[in-house]
Scaffold this motif. Structure first.
Motif, PDB file in Angstrom:
ATOM      1  N   PRO A 367      43.232  50.878  43.908  1.00 14.66           N
ATOM      2  CA  PRO A 367      42.647  51.927  45.033  1.00 14.66           C
ATOM      3  C   PRO A 367      41.756  51.315  45.932  1.00 14.66           C
ATOM      4  O   PRO A 367      41.076  50.473  45.503  1.00 14.66           O
ATOM      5  N   ASP A 368      41.743  51.984  46.990  1.00 15.24           N
ATOM      6  CA  ASP A 368      41.230  51.691  48.125  1.00 15.24           C
ATOM      7  C   ASP A 368      39.998  52.612  48.426  1.00 15.24           C
ATOM      8  O   ASP A 368      40.183  53.732  48.533  1.00 15.24           O
ATOM      9  N   ALA A 372      40.191  56.628  49.372  1.00 15.23           N
ATOM     10  CA  ALA A 372      39.918  57.511  48.106  1.00 15.23           C
ATOM     11  C   ALA A 372      38.832  58.437  49.011  1.00 15.23           C
ATOM     12  O   ALA A 372      39.269  59.620  48.464  1.00 15.23           O
ATOM     13  N   GLU A 373      38.028  57.910  49.654  1.00 18.63           N
ATOM     14  CA  GLU A 373      37.026  58.984  50.071  1.00 18.63           C
ATOM     15  C   GLU A 373      37.605  59.952  51.288  1.00 18.63           C
ATOM     16  O   GLU A 373      37.339  61.008  51.216  1.00 18.63           O
ATOM     17  N   LEU A 392      47.366  65.052  56.280  1.00 18.43           N
ATOM     18  CA  LEU A 392      45.998  65.313  56.555  1.00 18.43           C
ATOM     19  C   LEU A 392      45.281  63.820  56.527  1.00 18.43           C
ATOM     20  O   LEU A 392      44.270  63.652  57.238  1.00 18.43           O
ATOM     21  N   VAL A 393      45.795  62.883  55.718  1.00 19.44           N
ATOM     22  CA  VAL A 393      45.072  61.836  55.185  1.00 19.44           C
ATOM     23  C   VAL A 393      45.569  60.352  55.623  1.00 19.44           C
ATOM     24  O   VAL A 393      44.952  59.442  55.489  1.00 19.44           O
ATOM     25  N   ASP A 394      46.679  60.477  56.461  1.00 18.17           N
ATOM     26  CA  ASP A 394      47.572  59.328  56.785  1.00 18.17           C
ATOM     27  C   ASP A 394      47.609  58.362  55.755  1.00 18.17           C
ATOM     28  O   ASP A 394      47.279  57.120  55.988  1.00 18.17           O
ATOM     29  N   TRP A 427      31.480  61.096  42.769  1.00 18.74           N
ATOM     30  CA  TRP A 427      32.562  59.876  42.664  1.00 18.74           C
ATOM     31  C   TRP A 427      32.200  58.583  43.351  1.00 18.74           C
ATOM     32  O   TRP A 427      31.734  58.510  44.436  1.00 18.74           O
ATOM     33  N   THR A 428      31.974  57.642  42.781  1.00 27.02           N
ATOM     34  CA  THR A 428      31.744  56.359  43.025  1.00 27.02           C
ATOM     35  C   THR A 428      32.810  55.229  42.893  1.00 27.02           C
ATOM     36  O   THR A 428      33.404  55.234  41.974  1.00 27.02           O
ATOM     37  N   TYR A 429      33.093  54.564  44.058  1.00 22.27           N
ATOM     38  CA  TYR A 429      34.006  53.396  43.916  1.00 22.27           C
ATOM     39  C   TYR A 429      33.411  52.347  43.094  1.00 22.27           C
ATOM     40  O   TYR A 429      32.400  51.702  43.068  1.00 22.27           O
ATOM     41  N   ASP A 430      34.254  52.272  41.858  1.00 23.27           N
ATOM     42  CA  ASP A 430      33.917  51.203  40.910  1.00 23.27           C
ATOM     43  C   ASP A 430      34.290  49.604  41.305  1.00 23.27           C
ATOM     44  O   ASP A 430      35.041  49.182  40.693  1.00 23.27           O
TER      45      ASP A 430
END
Length: 696
Positions: A367-368, A372-373, A392-394, A427-430
């Protein structure tokens, strides 16, 4: 009571295997007793062919006789489900499946469940998160479930998180089960780290979860490694010695293109083989599995799509064209062979390109943070479908679907009827977790290299890599007993392999529909591309993943490679593609695509083709309105929006006939599509795209 359970279990086992003298392997009855008498949570780690399915089928029969509800068996692959249902029938176990291929049977299956006519329900991990199944059927199943079985449980672990993210949500399902419902997880491939991880997902610690772990050595397997200099020599070895390998077997390749190309080459030389990949039609895959089981083909040339659970007890050999990225994956695949025979041959033919392929697959699945955000920000309370979200998110469809699954498991988004919504949960990128996963993968890749280089016993090496305390020399592998495989290559085979790898020309299918959502991004088109604006079918020299010309192209397009004129041998190969094109009308001129990253490469390629073909070179298309915005690839709607009205044919004397449009590489094909529209509007009767490399 324990004696009575054992007698009943033994009777069921003998029905399952069809032998009146059958008895339990070490650990089998211990697992069954723990599930039936103790209603415990257990993890069984045993080598392929040990009989893990016997544990859960026998336990199911005994639990059902005690009045328990049906067993829910979470199974990852369709091939595995088919084999499990067949095995269940032999034991008198009524097993049915709900998966992506039998939607027409779901109503009947659910009716059977309501009538309590099902002993085992096989489901994929994804099905557990289907909104209708999760909300309408799962609560009832949870109340009635007699036992939960998680097959190929190593997929729960971080090691397999990108293979099936849905496995990670099984912990939530287990948490909903009453304490008296037994849970069984099974796998043949787990080191100590994975064992601890799976035990945690089962809802406890190592001490609370009964772990039954046996030796992983396979006395029937004769392992070997043959180092050959290049892809041509590996294919030539196969041509020379495939018929010498015992029985029928599997030849694994690391990419779809390699599997398809190898199968085609072997068939053309008279070998009865078939390709088997994740892109193969489901019915064709099932047919191929049956043909291999009946020894109607010598081999299936397969990617990892043919792996877990495929059961052919007398499979005679497994050959790898290129090494898997870890001993865990390698042991999983070689474990297909020699299950019910005294001898089976396992040979690894590693390739110099293996590390690049490992790196690609490892990084593509992670995941990037920024992506993700972006996805979370685009979602709200109103469900948005995946195609609409894509616009919407490309982010392209496949990576978007994987990212949504990961975010779903993490609790940031939720799949509902009609699409996806944000949960509102933080949500936090781990980063620490993903770096740990990446580090573990790098270590496993290094172990695979060490496996190739070791002068010790190869089976012992695999056992130690899987933390098997019983590891000991096998006495059979090439290091223990000397090379058992031939190393010579016939002259004819070498020439045939070289010719096959020298094959050039891959069709480029033209885009015929504008992407959904492009009109919402300011592009005034939707639906079908007007026929007078479409590109014709094009050609590429090769795919970047091809065994032959893919290698030179990967060097040209490698990160950090300098922009340089097209190498003479590559230009000569391109001319061969053009000579064999078979177009309806020969092009009358050549136009180059403007390039910011490789202008010398594209210009030299276009000029070289024009000179050799004695065609006028009109020059390059120009950039308009600042030129294309955004990066190549990406989401189709965003890509078209970044290309729209950004090419210009001003200053080019475009003739009325067909024009050859030359570029370096094709990915989404939208640059070629929009540029072809520009040339068609400028007067070209047809536009024939030609590129060096095709991704995918």
């Amino acid at each position: 009571m324990t004696s009575g359970i054992r007698d009943s279990a033994l009777d069921a086992l003998r029905d399952l295997v069809g032998r009146g003298d059958a008895d339990f392997h070490d650990g089998q009855y211990e697992a069954i007793e723990a599930l039936v008498a103790g209603r415990r949570r257990a993890l069984v780690v045993q080598r392929t062919g040990w009989g893990k399915s016997a544990v859960y089928f026998v336990a199911t029969l005994l639990l059902r006789r005690q009045g328990a509800g049906p067993t829910v068996l979470v199974s990852p692959l369709l091939a595995l489900m088919r084999d499990q249902i067949a095995a269940a029938e032999r034991a008198g176990v009524r097993a049915v499946a709900i998966n992506s291929t039998n939607a027409h049977e779901w109503d009947d299956v659910l009716a059977q469940l309501d009538r309590d006519e099902v002993d085992v329900l096989l489901v994929s991990p994804e099905r557990l998160n289907n909104p209708a199944f999760r909300e309408q059927r799962l609560p009832t199943l949870v109340r009635r479930i007699g036992m939960l079985v998680v097959d190929e449980a190593h997929c729960i672990s971080d090691w397999g998180h990108d293979f099936r993210p849905d496995y990670r949500r099984l912990r939530d399902l287990i948490g909903q089960l009453p304490a008296e419902v037994p849970v069984l997880a099974t796998t043949a491939t787990a080191n100590s780290r994975v064992v601890a991880d799976v035990a945690e997902q089962l809802g406890g610690t190592d001490a609370e979860v009964l772990t039954i772990r046996g030796p992983l050595a396979r006395s029937s397997l004769r392992l070997g490694v043959l180092q050959l200099p290049n892809a041509a020599s590996r294919l030539a070895w196969l041509l020379s010695h495939l018929d010498d390998l015992p029985g029928s077997g599997i030849i694994y390749a690391l990419t779809v293109a390699a599997a398809v190309d190898t199968a085609r080459m072997l068939r053309e030389r008279g070998h009865d083989v078939r390709a088997y990949t994740g892109q193969t039609d489901a019915e064709e895959r099932e047919e191929s599995e049956g043909m291999l089981k009946r020894n109607e083909v010598k081999a299936l040339i397969a990617t990892s799509a043919l792996g877990m659970g495929f059961d052919k007890p007398d499979l005679g050999f497994v050959v790898h064209l290129g090494a898997p990225s870890s001993p865990v994956a390698y042991y999983q695949q070689v474990g297909r062979a020699g299950r019910a025979s005294e001898n089976a041959d396992v040979l690894l033919l590693p390739g110099v390109e293996d590390k690049d392929i490992w790196h690609y697959f490892a990084t593509a699945s992670m995941p990037d943070r920024e992506r993700a955000e972006r996805v979370i920000a685009a979602l709200g309370d109103v469900p948005i479908s995946t195609p609409a979200l894509e616009a919407l998110v490309d982010i392209r469809r496949t990576p978007l679907e994987l990212l949504l699954k990961v975010l779903d498991v993490d609790g940031a988004v939720r799949r509902v009827q009609g699409g996806w919504v944000a949960t509102g949960a933080g949500w936090t990128y781990d980063a620490e977790r993903y770096e740990r996963i990446a580090g573990e993968r790098r270590a496993e890749q290094q172990h695979m290299i060490e496996y190739q280089q070791t002068d010790g016993c190869r089976m012992e090496f695999l056992q130690r890599s899987l933390d098997d305390a019983t590891a000991a020399p096998c006495g059979r592998c090439d290091n223990c007993a000397g090379a058992w495989f031939p190393t010579g290559i016939g002259a004819d085979a070498g020439a045939a392999a070289s010719d096959a790898l020298d094959r050039v020309g891959v069709p480029i299918e033209p885009r015929k529909q504008w992407p959904t959502g492009a009109d919402r991004l300011g592009v005034p088109v939707k639906g079908r591309i007007d026929a007078e604006h479409q590109a014709a079918e094009g050609r590429a020299l090769a795919r970047l993943t091809d065994l032959g010309w893919g290698g030179p192209l990967r060097e040209i397009f490698a990160a950090g490679a300098a922009d340089a004129p097209v190498p003479p041998q590559v230009l000569a190969a391109c001319v061969r593609v053009l000579a064999g094109w078979g177009w309806a009308e020969r092009p009358v001129a050549v136009v180059g695509m403007p390039s910011r990253s490789r202008p010398r490469l594209v210009d030299s390629l276009a000029r070289g083709i024009a000179e050799i073909g004695k065609l006028p070179y009109l020059g390059e298309l120009g950039f308009a309105n600042g030129g294309p915005s955004g990066a190549p690839g990406g989401n189709s709607a965003f890509r078209v929006a970044g290309l729209w009205d950004r090419f210009s044919a001003e200053g080019l004397e475009v003739p009325e006939g067909p024009v050859l449009l030359v570029d370096d590489i094709a990915d989404s094909r939208w640059s070629l599509t929009v540029a072809a529209r520009t040339l068609r509007q400028a007067g070209a009767s047809a536009v024939l795209p030609f590129v060096l490399g095709l991704r995918g």
